[in-house]
Design an enzyme around this catalytic site. Structure first.
Site, PDB file in Angstrom:
ATOM      1  N   HIS A 230       2.023  -1.425  -8.704  1.00 66.02           N
ATOM      2  CA  HIS A 230       2.000  -2.238  -7.491  1.00 66.02           C
ATOM      3  C   HIS A 230       2.508  -1.467  -6.277  1.00 66.02           C
ATOM      4  O   HIS A 230       1.794  -1.331  -5.292  1.00 66.02           O
ATOM      5  CB  HIS A 230       2.703  -3.594  -7.615  1.00 66.02           C
ATOM      6  CG  HIS A 230       2.540  -4.304  -6.319  1.00 66.02           C
ATOM      7  ND1 HIS A 230       1.371  -4.913  -5.964  1.00 66.02           N
ATOM      8  CD2 HIS A 230       3.324  -4.350  -5.230  1.00 66.02           C
ATOM      9  CE1 HIS A 230       1.454  -5.337  -4.720  1.00 66.02           C
ATOM     10  NE2 HIS A 230       2.629  -5.007  -4.246  1.00 66.02           N
ATOM     11  N   TYR A 234       1.525   0.069  -1.769  1.00 58.53           N
ATOM     12  CA  TYR A 234       2.255   0.148  -0.498  1.00 58.53           C
ATOM     13  C   TYR A 234       2.469   1.588  -0.088  1.00 58.53           C
ATOM     14  O   TYR A 234       2.518   1.904   1.103  1.00 58.53           O
ATOM     15  CB  TYR A 234       3.567  -0.630  -0.581  1.00 58.53           C
ATOM     16  CG  TYR A 234       3.287  -2.101  -0.645  1.00 58.53           C
ATOM     17  CD1 TYR A 234       2.719  -2.737   0.454  1.00 58.53           C
ATOM     18  CD2 TYR A 234       3.493  -2.843  -1.789  1.00 58.53           C
ATOM     19  CE1 TYR A 234       2.391  -4.069   0.412  1.00 58.53           C
ATOM     20  CE2 TYR A 234       3.164  -4.180  -1.841  1.00 58.53           C
ATOM     21  CZ  TYR A 234       2.616  -4.793  -0.738  1.00 58.53           C
ATOM     22  OH  TYR A 234       2.272  -6.105  -0.797  1.00 58.53           O
ATOM     23  N   HIS A 381     -11.336  -7.432  -3.501  1.00 60.50           N
ATOM     24  CA  HIS A 381     -10.039  -7.493  -2.825  1.00 60.50           C
ATOM     25  C   HIS A 381      -9.549  -6.106  -2.430  1.00 60.50           C
ATOM     26  O   HIS A 381      -9.266  -5.843  -1.264  1.00 60.50           O
ATOM     27  CB  HIS A 381      -9.020  -8.189  -3.734  1.00 60.50           C
ATOM     28  CG  HIS A 381      -7.592  -7.904  -3.381  1.00 60.50           C
ATOM     29  ND1 HIS A 381      -7.019  -8.367  -2.230  1.00 60.50           N
ATOM     30  CD2 HIS A 381      -6.631  -7.176  -4.008  1.00 60.50           C
ATOM     31  CE1 HIS A 381      -5.762  -7.958  -2.167  1.00 60.50           C
ATOM     32  NE2 HIS A 381      -5.500  -7.231  -3.232  1.00 60.50           N
ATOM     33  N   PHE A 382      -9.467  -5.180  -3.397  1.00 57.10           N
ATOM     34  CA  PHE A 382      -8.785  -3.939  -3.018  1.00 57.10           C
ATOM     35  C   PHE A 382      -9.668  -2.970  -2.245  1.00 57.10           C
ATOM     36  O   PHE A 382      -9.157  -2.038  -1.648  1.00 57.10           O
ATOM     37  CB  PHE A 382      -8.049  -3.295  -4.200  1.00 57.10           C
ATOM     38  CG  PHE A 382      -8.894  -2.744  -5.301  1.00 57.10           C
ATOM     39  CD1 PHE A 382      -9.710  -1.657  -5.123  1.00 57.10           C
ATOM     40  CD2 PHE A 382      -8.836  -3.323  -6.570  1.00 57.10           C
ATOM     41  CE1 PHE A 382     -10.468  -1.141  -6.155  1.00 57.10           C
ATOM     42  CE2 PHE A 382      -9.588  -2.811  -7.609  1.00 57.10           C
ATOM     43  CZ  PHE A 382     -10.413  -1.725  -7.402  1.00 57.10           C
ATOM     44  N   HIS A 383     -10.984  -3.214  -2.228  1.00 57.96           N
ATOM     45  CA  HIS A 383     -11.773  -2.391  -1.297  1.00 57.96           C
ATOM     46  C   HIS A 383     -11.520  -2.796   0.148  1.00 57.96           C
ATOM     47  O   HIS A 383     -11.612  -1.954   1.043  1.00 57.96           O
ATOM     48  CB  HIS A 383     -13.262  -2.400  -1.647  1.00 57.96           C
ATOM     49  CG  HIS A 383     -13.575  -1.415  -2.735  1.00 57.96           C
ATOM     50  ND1 HIS A 383     -13.213  -1.635  -4.034  1.00 57.96           N
ATOM     51  CD2 HIS A 383     -14.147  -0.173  -2.718  1.00 57.96           C
ATOM     52  CE1 HIS A 383     -13.561  -0.585  -4.772  1.00 57.96           C
ATOM     53  NE2 HIS A 383     -14.119   0.319  -3.997  1.00 57.96           N
ATOM     54  N   ARG A 444     -15.341  -6.717 -13.908  1.00 56.25           N
ATOM     55  CA  ARG A 444     -15.265  -5.415 -13.251  1.00 56.25           C
ATOM     56  C   ARG A 444     -15.376  -4.334 -14.326  1.00 56.25           C
ATOM     57  O   ARG A 444     -15.407  -4.630 -15.519  1.00 56.25           O
ATOM     58  CB  ARG A 444     -13.944  -5.274 -12.487  1.00 56.25           C
ATOM     59  CG  ARG A 444     -12.724  -5.147 -13.388  1.00 56.25           C
ATOM     60  CD  ARG A 444     -11.432  -5.119 -12.600  1.00 56.25           C
ATOM     61  NE  ARG A 444     -11.164  -3.782 -12.066  1.00 56.25           N
ATOM     62  CZ  ARG A 444      -9.940  -3.353 -11.719  1.00 56.25           C
ATOM     63  NH1 ARG A 444      -8.890  -4.149 -11.859  1.00 56.25           N
ATOM     64  NH2 ARG A 444      -9.759  -2.140 -11.239  1.00 56.25           N
ATOM     65  N   ARG A 445     -15.451  -3.087 -13.891  1.00 53.26           N
ATOM     66  CA  ARG A 445     -15.487  -1.942 -14.796  1.00 53.26           C
ATOM     67  C   ARG A 445     -16.570  -2.110 -15.857  1.00 53.26           C
ATOM     68  O   ARG A 445     -16.315  -1.942 -17.047  1.00 53.26           O
ATOM     69  CB  ARG A 445     -14.129  -1.779 -15.480  1.00 53.26           C
ATOM     70  CG  ARG A 445     -13.019  -1.508 -14.508  1.00 53.26           C
ATOM     71  CD  ARG A 445     -11.697  -1.313 -15.191  1.00 53.26           C
ATOM     72  NE  ARG A 445     -10.840  -0.471 -14.368  1.00 53.26           N
ATOM     73  CZ  ARG A 445      -9.590  -0.137 -14.709  1.00 53.26           C
ATOM     74  NH1 ARG A 445      -9.091  -0.562 -15.840  1.00 53.26           N
ATOM     75  NH2 ARG A 445      -8.882   0.615 -13.925  1.00 53.26           N
TER      76      ARG A 445
HETATM   77  C1  HEM Z   1     -18.706   4.399  -0.131  1.00 50.77           C
HETATM   78  C2  HEM Z   1     -17.683   3.666  -0.352  1.00 50.77           C
HETATM   79  C3  HEM Z   1     -17.357   2.940  -1.636  1.00 50.77           C
HETATM   80  C4  HEM Z   1     -18.131   2.126  -2.419  1.00 50.77           C
HETATM   81  C5  HEM Z   1     -19.572   1.734  -2.181  1.00 50.77           C
HETATM   82  C6  HEM Z   1     -17.322   1.704  -3.525  1.00 50.77           C
HETATM   83  C7  HEM Z   1     -17.742   0.857  -4.554  1.00 50.77           C
HETATM   84  C8  HEM Z   1     -17.016   0.546  -5.684  1.00 50.77           C
HETATM   85  C9  HEM Z   1     -17.423  -0.342  -6.723  1.00 50.77           C
HETATM   86  C10 HEM Z   1     -18.734  -1.128  -6.747  1.00 50.77           C
HETATM   87  C11 HEM Z   1     -16.450  -0.365  -7.672  1.00 50.77           C
HETATM   88  C12 HEM Z   1     -16.421  -1.189  -8.954  1.00 50.77           C
HETATM   89  C13 HEM Z   1     -16.794  -0.403 -10.145  1.00 50.77           C
HETATM   90  C14 HEM Z   1     -16.529  -1.151 -11.430  1.00 50.77           C
HETATM   91  O1  HEM Z   1     -15.599  -1.980 -11.496  1.00 50.77           O
HETATM   92  O2  HEM Z   1     -17.255  -0.900 -12.403  1.00 50.77           O
HETATM   93  C15 HEM Z   1     -15.408   0.511  -7.220  1.00 50.77           C
HETATM   94  C16 HEM Z   1     -14.227   0.750  -7.890  1.00 50.77           C
HETATM   95  C17 HEM Z   1     -13.122   1.333  -7.321  1.00 50.77           C
HETATM   96  N1  HEM Z   1     -13.043   1.898  -6.052  1.00 50.77           N
HETATM   97 FE1  HEM Z   1     -14.552   2.077  -4.726  1.00 50.77          FE
HETATM   98  N2  HEM Z   1     -16.091   2.261  -3.386  1.00 50.77           N
HETATM   99  C18 HEM Z   1     -16.059   3.005  -2.249  1.00 50.77           C
HETATM  100  C19 HEM Z   1     -14.974   3.690  -1.744  1.00 50.77           C
HETATM  101  C20 HEM Z   1     -13.699   3.638  -2.251  1.00 50.77           C
HETATM  102  C21 HEM Z   1     -12.526   4.170  -1.612  1.00 50.77           C
HETATM  103  C22 HEM Z   1     -12.521   4.877  -0.267  1.00 50.77           C
HETATM  104  C23 HEM Z   1     -11.484   3.920  -2.436  1.00 50.77           C
HETATM  105  C24 HEM Z   1     -10.030   4.239  -2.276  1.00 50.77           C
HETATM  106  C25 HEM Z   1      -9.498   4.896  -1.309  1.00 50.77           C
HETATM  107  C26 HEM Z   1     -12.011   3.258  -3.605  1.00 50.77           C
HETATM  108  C27 HEM Z   1     -11.254   2.882  -4.703  1.00 50.77           C
HETATM  109  C28 HEM Z   1     -11.752   2.320  -5.846  1.00 50.77           C
HETATM  110  C29 HEM Z   1     -10.972   2.044  -7.028  1.00 50.77           C
HETATM  111  C30 HEM Z   1      -9.487   2.325  -7.221  1.00 50.77           C
HETATM  112  C31 HEM Z   1     -11.831   1.438  -7.953  1.00 50.77           C
HETATM  113  C32 HEM Z   1     -11.460   0.914  -9.335  1.00 50.77           C
HETATM  114  C33 HEM Z   1     -11.796   1.882 -10.393  1.00 50.77           C
HETATM  115  C34 HEM Z   1     -11.535   1.288 -11.748  1.00 50.77           C
HETATM  116  O3  HEM Z   1     -11.697   0.073 -11.928  1.00 50.77           O
HETATM  117  O4  HEM Z   1     -11.140   2.056 -12.623  1.00 50.77           O
HETATM  118  N3  HEM Z   1     -13.345   3.090  -3.453  1.00 50.77           N
HETATM  119  N4  HEM Z   1     -15.767   1.058  -5.992  1.00 50.77           N
HETATM  120 CU   LIG Z   2      -0.026  -5.495  -7.099  1.00 51.03          CU
END
Ligand code: HEM
Ligand SMILES: [Cu+2]
Length: 557
Positions: A230, A234, A381-383, A444-445
């Site tokens: 968490h 921050y 949420h976190f995006h 997700r994932r």
């Molecule tokens: C072009 C921009 C981006 C797109 C289109 C995008 C899209 C996505 C999508 C659709 C997922 C879900 C995948 C899943 O749950 O199977 C994901 C997961 C994630 N994204 Fe992004 N994302 C982008 C940029 C970013 C950026 C800039 C960050 C952080 C600085 C980020 C952090 C994450 C994280 C931490 C996850 C979770 C990974 C996991 O569940 O293990 N993303 N993203």
């Molecule tokens: Cu948290």
């Protein structure tokens, strides 16, 4: 004359800290570039379109790509940005030089750690996602590299503590200057926060991945992980807040309304960021509901400084808009400098933070969490939080920091503007769609484009995902074009035209302010933060450590 020309060649002679900052920043944005490449493909996946067969043999699976996306964006990029910004800004504010040997050591540790961790990631030997929950077992180099990378941030902690102590010694009785105070609380919070992850990796995961012990207790591992997991958000967010508090008001054409309120917000983050991790474990067994409830309450406390921030910043921006001639209830908004990409990044990020934060309240509310836990809601949420607010603030910061550090003027300001608007639109569309799909129960994932038929109820939102993936691909293209075209050009501005860091002035300063004086007792507040952590985590952790139930690892990919 000759001497002057020579001095011009080494742009960093007077400020060697500029160079290490530039290295950290460039490495961070390079990680973002690589990590972001997978984003649009993931958005297409959640739009029912499967691009992954095309990526073989470079990328073996959806999940390998997702691991790279999470690690490079959320761990590597964010930390490097914090290390670049929140050592450099206090040094500039105090007009002091950080310990350069240690500064370079922090860079080398980050670089080497990244290299070591990247090898198994790229080789498909650690496809365990960025949370690496046991018993999923990655290659040892992944854990060792990640540990070295994270420990590099401890060097940054020391660097800022050292700057602060030197300044205090030279200025006895004075209140810590604002940017330094914010950076210091950020780093102290991170020190407390990082302990969980460090223990998890050093005591359990590394010995296990090396074959020294047979198993790991998944519950303890997850608890240590979320102890850090968490507050790490921050740790990502506060650098963006530093930009928003200490730079944005000036860029907007105004001043920060209140310096003491900014300090108070950061102090609250120091106190309440860590003792809240069970809100990531509402669905875990083996943690009693009483503890989960305590963490729920503390989580709602840690929302307070963000609500305060919303008011302070909105008031500062309103004041700026009025100073620029904006009239009426909303006229001040139009009067703001919407053509300046440095303004656009953090401001559009902050706007996205409103729906993002609202979703956070849902996630944190113990029973409501059951509705959306592990669905695409969380990703939506976190995006809005890290991929929009934090990332856009970093992009906005890059637009002034890189010219400041290198004296190279920004190339392609129109593309810079377009990148910010497109990123904002794309992320908000995707955020909306992912929230809704999560509400409908889409996990997700998941490589759902392999099983599209299963989620027909979500079809309209899936279409939105695919569209936002395309928009975000364009946004990223424009941004990285500006970034690298600026870095790789040969043009340099003359010395005298080096852009300064646009630190804001404040309307109400810290002098004579009771709150500001109280917040400046940093040692005392640090001790309070430790006590809160012991209260919230002490007993559950003792229980878990004394009833370990290790299980063997698995490789399921
Ligand atoms: C072009 C921009 C981006 C797109 C289109 C995008 C899209 C996505 C999508 C659709 C997922 C879900 C995948 C899943 O749950 O199977 C994901 C997961 C994630 N994204 Fe992004 N994302 C982008 C940029 C970013 C950026 C800039 C960050 C952080 C600085 C980020 C952090 C994450 C994280 C931490 C996850 C979770 C990974 C996991 O569940 O293990 N993303 N993203
Ligand atoms: Cu948290």
């Amino acid at each position: 004359m000759a001497v002057r020309t020579l001095a011009n060649v080494d742009a960093y002679a007077e400020h060697p800290e500029k160079k290490v900052t530039l290295y950290l920043l460039t490495l961070g944005f390079s990680a973002l570039l690589l990590g972001t490449l997978f984003g649009p493909l993931q958005a297409l996946n959640y739009g029912g379109i499967d691009a992954y067969p095309l990526l073989k043999p470079l990328v073996q699976s959806y999940y390998q790509g997702l691991t790279l996306h999470g690690v490079l964006n959320a761990i590597i990029f964010t930390q490097l940005f914090a290390q670049a910004l929140l050592v450099y800004l206090p040094a500039r504010e105090l007009r002091m030089r950080p310990n350069m040997t240690l500064a370079w050591i922090s860079w080398w540790m980050a670089f080497i750690g990244l290299g070591i961790a990247a090898t198994p990631l790229l080789g498909n030997a650690a496809t365990v996602l960025y949370t690496f929950y046991p018993p999923l077992k990655g290659h040892w180099a992944f854990y060792v590299g990640a540990a070295i990378f994270v420990l590099s941030s401890w060097v940054s902690i020391y660097l800022v503590l050292d700057l602060w102590r030197r300044w205090k010694r030279a200025n006895p009785g004075k209140i810590t200057p604002l940017v330094t105070y914010l950076s210091l609380t950020h780093w102290l919070m991170w020190f407390l926060a990082s302990l969980g992850l460090v223990v998890e990796v050093a005591v359990f995961l590394i010995p296990w991945s090396l074959g020294l012990v047979q198993g790991v207790d998944p519950l303890l591992a997850r608890t240590l992980f979320w102890y850090t997991g968490h507050p790490i958000v921050y740790f990502w967010l506060l650098p963006a807040y530093v930009v928003a508090y200490t730079i944005l008001p000036r860029v907007a054409g105004g001043k920060l309304i209140s310096d003491p309120l900014a300090r108070l917000a950061f102090l609250l983050f120091l106190l309440f960021s860590v003792p809240v991790g069970f809100h990531h474990q509402f669905a875990d067994p083996g943690i009693s509901p009483g503890w989960k409830f305590l963490h729920t309450v503390l989580t709602l406390m840690v929302a307070v400084p963000s609500l305060m921030t919303a008011f302070t910043l909105a008031a500062s921006l309103e004041r700026a808009g009025r100073a620029r001639g904006g009239k009426g209830l909303l006229g001040w908004i139009r009067a703001l400098p919407w053509d300046n990409p440095v303004f656009l990044g953090p401001t559009l990020g902050l706007i996205s933070f409103i729906p993002g934060g609202a979703g956070g309240f849902v996630n944190a509310s113990f029973p409501l969490n059951q509705v959306i836990h592990n669905t695409t809601w969380i990703v939506g949420h976190f995006h809005l939080q890290v991929a929009t607010m934090v990332t856009m603030s970093a992009m906005g910061a890059a637009f002034f920091l890189i010219p400041h550090l290198t004296r190279k003027p920004l190339v392609g300001i129109g593309y810079a503007r377009a990148s910010q608007w497109l990123w904002f639109i794309g992320m908000n569309l995707m955020g909306f769609a992912l929230h809704w799909m999560g509400y409908l129960g889409v996990p997700r994932r998941a490589h759902i484009s392999e099983v599209v038929g299963q989620y027909q109820g979500a079809a309209p939102f899936m279409a939105l995902n695919a569209i936002s993936g395309v928009i975000l691909f364009a946004a990223a293209g424009f941004f990285f074009y500006v970034l690298f075209a600026t870095l790789l050009q040969n043009r340099r501005l003359p010395e005298a035209q080096t852009p300064e860091i646009p630190f804001t002035e404040v309307v109400s300063g810290p002098e004579g302010n009771r709150i500001a004086q109280l917040t400046d007792r940093v040692g005392f507040w640090f001790a309070v933060a430790v006590i809160l952590i012991v209260v919230a985590y002490g007993l559950p952790l003792i229980q878990m450590f004394t009833s370990l139930n290790p299980v063997p690892g698995m490789r399921l990919w």
